[in-house]
Design an enzyme around this catalytic site. Structure first.
Site, mmCIF file in Angstrom:
data_model
loop_
_atom_site.group_PDB
_atom_site.id
_atom_site.type_symbol
_atom_site.label_atom_id
_atom_site.label_comp_id
_atom_site.label_asym_id
_atom_site.label_seq_id
_atom_site.Cartn_x
_atom_site.Cartn_y
_atom_site.Cartn_z
ATOM 1 N N LEU A 34 -95.868 -31.003 59.819
ATOM 2 C CA LEU A 34 -96.580 -29.408 59.738
ATOM 3 C C LEU A 34 -96.923 -29.694 61.335
ATOM 4 C CD1 LEU A 34 -98.615 -29.343 56.695
ATOM 5 C CD2 LEU A 34 -96.585 -28.233 57.431
ATOM 6 N N PHE A 55 -99.975 -29.400 50.561
ATOM 7 C CA PHE A 55 -100.851 -31.399 50.514
ATOM 8 C C PHE A 55 -100.667 -32.024 50.889
ATOM 9 C CE2 PHE A 55 -97.696 -30.572 46.130
ATOM 10 C CZ PHE A 55 -98.761 -30.092 45.007
ATOM 11 N N SER A 99 -111.000 -30.709 47.984
ATOM 12 C CA SER A 99 -111.532 -31.659 47.581
ATOM 13 C C SER A 99 -113.118 -32.298 47.208
ATOM 14 C CB SER A 99 -111.303 -33.377 48.356
ATOM 15 O OG SER A 99 -112.278 -34.141 48.215
ATOM 16 N N TYR A 123 -112.752 -36.553 57.481
ATOM 17 C CA TYR A 123 -111.782 -36.223 56.195
ATOM 18 C C TYR A 123 -112.761 -35.149 55.826
ATOM 19 C CZ TYR A 123 -110.215 -36.618 51.480
ATOM 20 O OH TYR A 123 -110.336 -35.497 50.008
ATOM 21 N N LYS A 127 -111.431 -31.036 55.473
ATOM 22 C CA LYS A 127 -111.471 -30.399 54.159
ATOM 23 C C LYS A 127 -112.654 -29.427 54.574
ATOM 24 C CE LYS A 127 -108.305 -32.445 51.581
ATOM 25 N NZ LYS A 127 -107.220 -32.565 51.940
#
Ligand code: UD1
Length: 318
Positions: A34, A55, A99, A123, A127
């Site tokens: 990506l 994903f 998440s 992390y 998100k």
């Protein structure tokens, strides 16, 4: 068809279309990254896509603390590139893997989708930023329809025993660790924290079977096509039931018939006491509900472990 994005490790986006793909007519799979806009151009130029399931994210909390730049580059830049390509090619329906980490240390249990959001590590911050970015895209252009799926703790494997989780090195997450103790690759499980204010002193999470999680994506896609004006909306994918670390150890022991030696250790920094989902919104609006319980999750994870004790590398010890 799928687009595999293997740098720095395997990541995956799923591109959904009703027509055949000129870029990958044989296997229906295109491998790319990506972060490489040429890869995206190749895929999007080859056919028309109706929607994308994204994903392609790194997801290890500890690694994100040690190497935040990897997380910002892979998770954020990769997603910005994806949005650009989708926009250029007129594809504005997206299902995004978010998440439960966006709830941080939840103040209210069960977590409902409109609870306060916060990030506890890089992390989680990626998100959270990506959720905000999705809302901004929709605000700027209401043709975007985006479903944010907040995964709780996915575990288990496909019931065939052919598809399962194969972490590199020592696993960070509970179930892969228990599995490796059960097959004899690791001597014992460290139980992080036994003084939490819970029924047995260990932390509580909402574990969800990966097959239920996969079904949640189908329900989300259906929603995007059935409700074109959905906008940008978040759903929890969990079971709504909490299980403690020691309850999970007991369930895996029962499913496998193996001893799982445990060692009680101090709490892992940053861990919340109790996290589980409110599933009402997903049930009401996606007509989706998790079907499997802890017993089936452990059964299928053990079936995968027995058939693949050393993961996908065919029995060679890593
Ligand atoms: C974390 C992330 C979550 C992410 C998930 C999968 C946060 C707050 N949580 O979830 O967003 O989706 O990983 O990558 O960012 N445990 C042990 N021994 C072990 C391993 C775990 O006792 O060897 C305990 C933990 O302390 C925790 C529970 O088991 O209480 C679950 O841990 P884990 O599987 O790592 O998932 P989370 O930390 O809940």
């Amino acid at each position: 068809m799928s687009l595999c994005l293997p740098l720095p490790r395997a990541t995956l986006i799923e591109l959904v279309s009703r027509s055949r793909c000129a870029a990958c007519p044989s296997r229906g799979v295109f491998q790319g990254d990506l972060r490489n806009t040429d890869d995206l151009e190749k895929v999007f130029a080859a056919r028309r896509y109706d929607a994308v399931i994204h994903f392609a994210g790194l997801k290890a909390v500890g690694e994100s603390v040690a190497h935040p730049e990897m997380y910002y580059e892979n998770n954020l830049i990769g997603t910005i590139n994806l949005y650009k390509s989708m926009k250029e090619h007129g594809c504005k329906k997206l299902v995004f893997s978010s998440s439960a980490t966006v709830y941080g240390w939840p103040e209210v249990i069960p977590c409902v989708e409109d609870s306060k959001l916060q990030a506890a590590n890089p992390y989680g911050r990626t998100k959270l930023i990506l959720e905000d970015m999705a809302r901004d895209y929709h605000r700027a252009d209401t043709e975007w329809s985006i479903v944010l799926l907040r995964y709780f703790n996915p575990i288990g494997a496909h019931s065939s025993g052919e598809i399962g989780e194969d972490p590199k090195g020592i696993p960070n997450n509970l179930l892969p660790y228990i599995q490796q103790v059960a097959v004899g690759r690791l001597p014992e499980l460290n139980v992080y924290g036994h003084d939490y204010p819970t029924r047995d002193g260990t932390a509580i999470r909402d574990y969800i079977h990966v097959v239920d999680l996969a079904d949640g994506h189908i329900a989300a896609l259906k929603k995007l096509f059935d409700s074109p004006d959905i906008g940008c909306v978040a759903y929890n994918l969990g079971t709504g039931r909490g299980t403690s670390v020691l309850e999970m150890v007991a369930a895996f022991k029962k499913a496998s018939g193996k001893e799982i030696p445990t060692k009680l250790c101090p709490r892992r920094p940053g861990d919340a006491t109790e996290v589980y989902a409110s599933t009402e919104k997903a049930e009401r609006e996606l007509a989706w509900r998790a079907q499997y319980g802890i017993e089936e999750m452990c059964r299928d994870q053990w079936n995968w472990a027995k058939k693949n004790p050393y993961g996908y590398c065919g029995g060679a010890k890593k």
